[in-house]
Design an enzyme around this catalytic site. Structure first.
Site, PDB file in Angstrom:
ATOM      1  N   LYS A 101       0.806  -1.226   0.000  1.00  0.00           N
ATOM      2  CA  LYS A 101       0.000   0.000   0.000  1.00  0.00           C
ATOM      3  C   LYS A 101       0.842   1.280   0.000  1.00  0.00           C
ATOM      4  O   LYS A 101       0.298   2.357  -0.210  1.00  0.00           O
ATOM      5  CB  LYS A 101      -0.964  -0.017   1.174  1.00  0.00           C
ATOM      6  CG  LYS A 101      -2.000  -1.115   1.028  1.00  0.00           C
ATOM      7  CD  LYS A 101      -3.054  -1.060   2.105  1.00  0.00           C
ATOM      8  CE  LYS A 101      -4.133  -2.092   1.880  1.00  0.00           C
ATOM      9  NZ  LYS A 101      -3.678  -3.477   2.208  1.00  0.00           N
TER      10      LYS A 101
HETATM   11  C1  LIG Z   1      -4.436  -4.493   1.949  1.00  0.00           C
HETATM   12  C2  LIG Z   1      -3.717  -5.769   1.835  1.00  0.00           C
HETATM   13  C3  LIG Z   1      -4.209  -6.820   1.030  1.00  0.00           C
HETATM   14  C4  LIG Z   1      -5.517  -6.722   0.308  1.00  0.00           C
HETATM   15  O1  LIG Z   1      -5.493  -5.781  -0.736  1.00  0.00           O
HETATM   16  P1  LIG Z   1      -6.867  -5.228  -1.349  1.00  0.00           P
HETATM   17  O2  LIG Z   1      -6.451  -4.205  -2.340  1.00  0.00           O
HETATM   18  O3  LIG Z   1      -7.622  -4.630  -0.199  1.00  0.00           O
HETATM   19  O4  LIG Z   1      -7.575  -6.388  -1.921  1.00  0.00           O
HETATM   20  C5  LIG Z   1      -3.440  -7.963   0.904  1.00  0.00           C
HETATM   21  N1  LIG Z   1      -2.280  -8.107   1.564  1.00  0.00           N
HETATM   22  C6  LIG Z   1      -1.784  -7.135   2.364  1.00  0.00           C
HETATM   23  C7  LIG Z   1      -0.510  -7.377   3.068  1.00  0.00           C
HETATM   24  C8  LIG Z   1      -2.477  -5.934   2.510  1.00  0.00           C
HETATM   25  O5  LIG Z   1      -1.986  -4.984   3.281  1.00  0.00           O
END
Ligand SMILES: *Cc1c(COP(=O)(O)O)cnc(C)c1O
Length: 432
Positions: free
Chosen positions: A107
């Protein structure tokens, strides 16, 4: 580029407005009015371009004139400060490692890109804007880090008390400055609902302008396309078609990958791998979209029962279920299966996966067993050290602790405790 609301296609706004508002006033997610196409020539010569230029070429049509070229270059350079290596795990299986950024989860890219855009759009405003965001684990840290000290922006993060890892909690509760963490007695879905209610509250918005930094915000969602383009760039010489498995919670990441494919990136098939919060796998199985209450799992950043971005995926396929199923398969896995995969892959291939990446790996393997003849990539979305407490004991001692993590352990958590009650949130936002 204009963006229309998925609730009302007549309502459309510019990229700038979509970023500032987050969600449309009618609660709909914003969706681009047209899907730009990658030119064949560009697609076939990706390896001749450098990643920063590729990223700019891919995202520019989504922004249009709202951000000048030089500014966009700066924002991208400040976002893509770390590598996204493709790590061979076993025959025909690769991990795309997205955890080399400052908070060690994928993210970081969306959060930094959005912070750059919002900082640019707000550069002449005196009234600060509040980024209000719900986190199931990793969004909070990435957003806190991305927006820390951005002038004119205050950040308020809601997280479910006791449902994020210790390290995730530290990442969002220890920065201070323009970052405040609200610790909610409830689930991620409660946090998300409170945030959505706040966006629709005109009295609150008049007093305190809000925007979202969840993947519902187009500036967080769209830059995630970069991973898929970079992975394709690396994998271009492969003889077999590429399938990609994405560990999914709110479905923002996979939705960005599918957008890149809609632009013309040759990805043969996508696999959405979920934990037991399996609304989408059930939907693709029986056609009924029925979220159950969210369940806590060891892949906590995916404990989402009603994934917001799935509406965007449906839109991309014009609500055509058959076309969607030709591009997307979804599977769900239990914690026991996830732990077993982590242990097996470490034992057999000396590759350590975090619980989210392990769910992605399981999805990839299941698909490849049923559809042989492809090369597979699974997204390794977080560094294993973020989930040390939930790692199987046999693996804990194998996890190397990066510097960013060691540094956090000495810091003091500061949070504001709150019930899962919108009125309490409103009162707090009005007063502070
Ligand atoms: C947020 C997150 C996900 C899921 O991603 P989405 O875009 O919400 O489907 C998967 N793995 C990790 C480590 C995350 O932080």
């Amino acid at each position: 580029m204009q963006y229309y609301s998925l609730q009302n296609h007549q309502h459309s706004v510019s990229f700038r407005e979509a970023v500032i508002q987050g969600l449309a006033p009618d609660k709909g997610l914003y969706f681009p009015a047209a899907i730009p196409k990658l030119e064949k020539n560009f697609r076939e010569r990706l390896d001749e371009h450098d990643p920063l230029n590729i990223a700019r070429a891919v995202i520019q049509p989504f922004i249009g004139d709202d951000i000048p070229e030089q500014e966009l270059k700066k924002i991208i350079a400040a976002t893509l400060t770390f590598p996204f290596p493709l790590h061979p795990v076993e025959e025909n299986v690769y991990a795309l490692e997205l955890f080399h950024g400052p908070t060690m989860a994928f993210k970081d890219v969306g959060a930094h890109f959005m912070a750059g855009c919002l900082g640019y759009f707000r550069r002449h405003e005196d009234k600060p804007v509040t980024v209000l965001v719900a986190t199931s684990g990793d969004t909070g840290g990435a957003v806190a880090h991305g927006f820390y000290n951005v002038p004119g922006v205050e950040v308020v993060i809601l997280y479910p008390s006791g449902k994020v890892s210790e390290l995730q909690e530290k990442q969002l509760t220890t920065l201070g400055g323009n970052i405040t963490a609200l610790e909610i007695s409830g689930t991620f879905d409660d946090c998300q609902r409170m945030v959505k209610d706040a966006f629709l509250d005109e009295a609150l918005q008049a007093r305190r302008p809000l925007t979202s930094a969840n993947s519902i915000n187009v500036a967080r969602w769209l830059p995630q396309m970069f991973y898929y383009i970079f992975a394709y760039r690396e994998s271009k010489q492969w003889k077999k078609e590429t399938v990609i498995s994405v560990p999914s919670g709110n479905f923002g990441n996979i939705c960005a990958g599918m957008m890149a494919a809609a632009m013309g990136l040759p990805i043969h098939h996508f696999i959405a791998a979920t934990n037991v919060n399996d609304t989408v796998p059930r939907y693709l199985e029986n056609g009924a979209y029925e979220p159950n209450p969210a369940v806590a799992t060891i892949s906590n950043a995916m404990d989402v029962a009603d994934p917001s971005n799935f509406a965007r995926i449906l839109q991309m396929f014009a609500q055509n279920e058959r076309a969607l199923k030709a591009s997307l398969t979804a599977y769900r896995f239990t914690d026991e299966e996830t732990v077993a995969a982590m242990e097996k892959v470490y034992k057999e291939h000396q590759y350590l996966m975090d619980p989210h990446g392990a769910v992605g790996y399981l999805g990839l393997k299941k698909y490849m067993q049923r559809h042989p003849g492809h090369t597979g990539i699974f997204l390794e979305t977080a560094h294993p050290s973020k989930f040390l407490n939930t790692m199987p004991e046999s693996l804990q001692s194998q996890v190397s602790i990066p510097e960013q993590v060691q540094e956090l352990s000495g810091r003091q958590k500061v949070s504001v405790k709150m019930e899962a009650d919108y009125e309490q949130l409103k009162e707090w936002l009005m007063q502070s």
